[in-house]
Design an enzyme around this catalytic site. Structure first.
Site: not given
Ligand code: BEZ
Length: 192
Positions: A22-27, A98
């Protein structure tokens, strides 16, 4: 609240993936409240971060939603983030965390180790009822400055993200511009 948990469960056949990333770009870059098998810094191509999504559950309330991130398609853009290799069951937690309007999408993730793998990213699309859309930076900052919810002050989300990106040597112009406006608003608030 625009709960996407049940639709996300049906969306992508995770069993078809050799490894689940999984790619996280925020928290998800800095708030890691889930188990993972491995993590690496990573990039995705053709997307930029934007504070264009409403937050009715974390950084705002249903009556007074705050603003949080989604991804916006921009040709040749590169978005830095953190990729986590996880097990199937972790999605239960992530889908819940989310849940406000975000959909799981398949995306190519360029890992720091040089591999490009297909993984999952959460995106709030323009047709989501939780999507607020573009706004000029001073107005975005004002909205964020005035918002808070069960997860805390909306501005602290921006500050934590900006700091996490800086720690990785990443300057994201959208995030930095909002952070700068927020710091100005905060200093004026203290003076008054
Ligand atoms: C993230 O931190 O990558 C994220 C941002 C918005 C929704 C879901 C996850």
């Amino acid at each position: 609240m625009h709960d996407t948990q049940s639709v996300n469960k049906q969306r992508i056949d995770l069993d078809a993936l050799d490894e689940i990333w999984v790619f996280g770009y925020g928290s998800l870059i800095y708030k890691v409240d889930f188990p993972y098998l491995e993590r690496q810094t990573a990039t995705i191509h053709g997307w930029e971060r934007r504070f264009w999504m409403g937050s009715h559950d974390h950084r705002g309330t249903p009556e007074k939603p705050g603003r949080v991130l989604t991804l916006h398609p921009v040709e040749r853009a590169v978005c830095f983030g953190m990729a986590y290799k996880i097990t199937h069951d972790v999605f239960e937690h992530l889908d819940h965390r989310e849940k406000n309007g975000y959909l799981r999408e398949l995306i190519d993730i360029a890992l720091q180790d040089g591999r490009t793998i297909e993984g999952i990213v959460y995106i709030g699309h323009a047709d989501s009822p939780a999507y607020f859309g573009p706004l000029d930076i001073p107005s975005l900052a004002r909205h964020i400055f005035d918002s808070r919810g069960p997860s805390g002050e909306n501005r602290d989300y921006v500050f934590a993200l900006a700091q996490a990106l800086r720690q990785h040597g990443v300057i994201d112009e959208h995030v930095v511009a909002i952070e700068t406006c927020l710091l100005t608003l905060q200093s004026k608030d203290v003076e008054e």
